[in-house]
Motif scaffolding. Structure first.
Motif, PDB file in Angstrom:
ATOM      1  N   TYR A  74      10.275-112.510   7.305  1.00 42.28           N
ATOM      2  CA  TYR A  74      10.751-111.278   6.667  1.00 42.28           C
ATOM      3  C   TYR A  74      12.263-111.285   6.506  1.00 42.28           C
ATOM      4  O   TYR A  74      12.798-110.876   5.475  1.00 42.28           O
ATOM      5  CB  TYR A  74      10.299-110.077   7.487  1.00 42.28           C
ATOM      6  N   ARG A 127      14.137-111.005   2.948  1.00 41.26           N
ATOM      7  CA  ARG A 127      14.829-109.776   2.599  1.00 41.26           C
ATOM      8  C   ARG A 127      16.337-109.836   2.858  1.00 41.26           C
ATOM      9  O   ARG A 127      17.096-109.182   2.172  1.00 41.26           O
ATOM     10  CB  ARG A 127      14.226-108.604   3.378  1.00 41.26           C
ATOM     11  N   GLU A 148       9.994-101.058  -1.123  1.00 41.85           N
ATOM     12  CA  GLU A 148      10.649-100.593   0.094  1.00 41.85           C
ATOM     13  C   GLU A 148      11.847 -99.701  -0.238  1.00 41.85           C
ATOM     14  O   GLU A 148      12.104 -98.708   0.464  1.00 41.85           O
ATOM     15  CB  GLU A 148      11.107-101.791   0.913  1.00 41.85           C
ATOM     16  N   GLU A 149      12.565-100.042  -1.289  1.00 40.34           N
ATOM     17  CA  GLU A 149      13.707 -99.214  -1.675  1.00 40.34           C
ATOM     18  C   GLU A 149      13.262 -97.815  -2.083  1.00 40.34           C
ATOM     19  O   GLU A 149      13.933 -96.820  -1.785  1.00 40.34           O
ATOM     20  CB  GLU A 149      14.473 -99.889  -2.808  1.00 40.34           C
ATOM     21  N   ALA A 205      10.687 -96.297  -0.873  1.00 40.67           N
ATOM     22  CA  ALA A 205      10.356 -95.607   0.377  1.00 40.67           C
ATOM     23  C   ALA A 205      11.622 -95.132   1.086  1.00 40.67           C
ATOM     24  O   ALA A 205      11.639 -94.048   1.683  1.00 40.67           O
ATOM     25  CB  ALA A 205       9.551 -96.537   1.281  1.00 40.67           C
ATOM     26  N   TRP A 206      12.703 -95.907   1.012  1.00 36.93           N
ATOM     27  CA  TRP A 206      13.957 -95.479   1.628  1.00 36.93           C
ATOM     28  C   TRP A 206      14.509 -94.232   0.934  1.00 36.93           C
ATOM     29  O   TRP A 206      15.045 -93.334   1.572  1.00 36.93           O
ATOM     30  CB  TRP A 206      14.989 -96.599   1.554  1.00 36.93           C
ATOM     31  N   CYS A 233      12.162 -92.633   4.244  1.00 37.80           N
ATOM     32  CA  CYS A 233      11.618 -93.515   5.271  1.00 37.80           C
ATOM     33  C   CYS A 233      12.714 -94.420   5.824  1.00 37.80           C
ATOM     34  O   CYS A 233      13.626 -94.839   5.103  1.00 37.80           O
ATOM     35  CB  CYS A 233      10.489 -94.375   4.698  1.00 37.80           C
ATOM     36  N   ARG A 266      13.785 -98.136   7.696  1.00 35.24           N
ATOM     37  CA  ARG A 266      13.358 -99.502   7.416  1.00 35.24           C
ATOM     38  C   ARG A 266      12.086 -99.851   8.185  1.00 35.24           C
ATOM     39  O   ARG A 266      11.197-100.523   7.650  1.00 35.24           O
ATOM     40  CB  ARG A 266      14.480-100.481   7.759  1.00 35.24           C
ATOM     41  N   SER A 314       9.119 -98.058   6.421  1.00 33.36           N
ATOM     42  CA  SER A 314       8.754 -98.743   5.177  1.00 33.36           C
ATOM     43  C   SER A 314       8.109-100.089   5.461  1.00 33.36           C
ATOM     44  O   SER A 314       7.224-100.535   4.722  1.00 33.36           O
ATOM     45  CB  SER A 314       9.992 -98.928   4.302  1.00 33.36           C
ATOM     46  N   PHE A 315       8.550-100.720   6.558  1.00 32.42           N
ATOM     47  CA  PHE A 315       7.967-102.009   6.922  1.00 32.42           C
ATOM     48  C   PHE A 315       6.510-101.849   7.342  1.00 32.42           C
ATOM     49  O   PHE A 315       5.643-102.642   6.951  1.00 32.42           O
ATOM     50  CB  PHE A 315       8.790-102.638   8.047  1.00 32.42           C
ATOM     51  N   ILE A 373       4.479 -99.782   4.067  1.00 34.70           N
ATOM     52  CA  ILE A 373       4.508-100.367   2.717  1.00 34.70           C
ATOM     53  C   ILE A 373       4.355-101.878   2.767  1.00 34.70           C
ATOM     54  O   ILE A 373       3.455-102.456   2.138  1.00 34.70           O
ATOM     55  CB  ILE A 373       5.814 -99.995   1.981  1.00 34.70           C
ATOM     56  N   PHE A 374       5.221-102.538   3.529  1.00 30.03           N
ATOM     57  CA  PHE A 374       5.277-103.995   3.487  1.00 30.03           C
ATOM     58  C   PHE A 374       4.118-104.631   4.242  1.00 30.03           C
ATOM     59  O   PHE A 374       3.506-105.587   3.757  1.00 30.03           O
ATOM     60  CB  PHE A 374       6.610-104.472   4.069  1.00 30.03           C
TER      61      PHE A 374
END
Length: 296
Positions: A111, A115, A189-190, A192-193, A197, A199, A202-203, A206-207
């Motif tokens: 990850y 990222r 993820e962006e 979600a931020w 949310c 990080r 979102s991890f 979402i991820f």
């Protein structure tokens, strides 16, 4: 007034039927082409299963036969009575622990490489380094591994074996997961931020669900390696109570004047059951991962 749905015309029906026939014909051709490969792949398993179910007096029959006079289920009972169940539990514990530890380390590593890609040159070099490490056979460094384990007085213990298995799988899992993580859009993820949310949230929300197919495939390859490994287990473990399943199967063949092949094949059948269950349990995730990989 309600409109009745339009019925397909005769040419449309014919075209659909012709399309289905062409697909069925192509599927038949593909299966005919692949049938020799399927037969060659399944032939050893057929021999293994039929031999495991033969009476001992009919294993060496001449001419050889596929099936015996009756199904000898007692071969499995004899193998199980020799402590095979304990050996299977040992292999399950070592394999699951090593796979979990390998994923626990490789998942955040992959990850971060996907990222937090601040230097493409470093990332490319690190990926090549991970790939090169897979070209080194564990047999080359077995002497060094044994000296380290002996100096730590961990001979005949599961702990060093779990750590060794996890170490050899971390590089491959990281390399494979990072390649898949690159295909997951970072915009998800962006978004979600932006919605508030963190990080970590979102991890996890979402991820992680999107990465389950790749995680399942990495876990499967790690599980296969740990389950089938013999040399390192034979090097570390000593007592029969701590032996893994590969060591037990080897003990039924090595160092014996007469080999009871019906028991060897029965042990091999029992050894393949966890692998089959692993494939069945992860089948949906594996197919999903392969399909998503082919589309992307």
């Amino acid at each position: 007034m309600l409109k009745t749905p339009a019925t397909p015309s005769i040419p449309q029906v014919k075209s659909r039927s012709n399309l289905m026939q062409s697909k069925a014909f192509r599927s038949l051709i593909y299966w005919l082409i692949l049938s020799p490969i399927v037969i060659l792949t399944l032939f050893p398993y057929a021999v293994m299963i039929t031999t495991a179910l033969k009476p001992p007096t009919e294993v060496y029959s001449n001419p050889p036969t596929w099936f015996g006079s009756h199904l000898e289920w007692g071969n499995f009972a004899k193998v199980w009575a020799q402590g095979f169940g304990q050996n299977m539990l040992n292999s399950i514990w070592v394999t699951l622990a090593a796979t979990f530890l390998a994923l626990l380390v490789s998942f955040p590593a992959a990850y971060s490489l996907s990222r937090f890609n601040h230097s493409r040159r470093f990332t490319g070099f690190f990926r090549q380094f991970l790939l090169v490490t897979q070209m080194v056979s564990p047999i080359i460094i077995t002497v060094g591994i044994f000296k380290v384990i002996a100096s730590l007085k961990l001979i005949d213990s599961f702990t060093p074996l779990i750590l060794i298995y996890a170490t050899f799988n971390i590089a491959f899992c990281t390399w494979m997961l990072q390649s898949y993580f690159n295909t997951i859009p970072g915009e998800l993820e962006e978004a979600a931020w932006i919605d508030g949310c963190s990080r970590f949230q979102s991890f996890t929300t979402i991820f992680l669900p999107l990465a389950l197919p790749a995680t399942a495939i990495a876990a499967l390859f790690s599980f296969i390696y740990c389950w089938n490994e013999f040399v390192l287990a034979f090097l570390v473990l000593r007592t029969p109570e701590h032996a893994t399943i590969t060591m037990r199967v080897f003990s039924l063949v090595g160092g014996r004047y007469t080999v009871e092949w019906e028991q060897v094949m029965a042990a091999a059948v029992l050894a393949t059951i966890p692998m089959v269950l692993m494939f069945v349990f992860l089948q949906r995730q594996i197919i999903r991962g392969l399909a998503m990989g082919s589309i992307k």
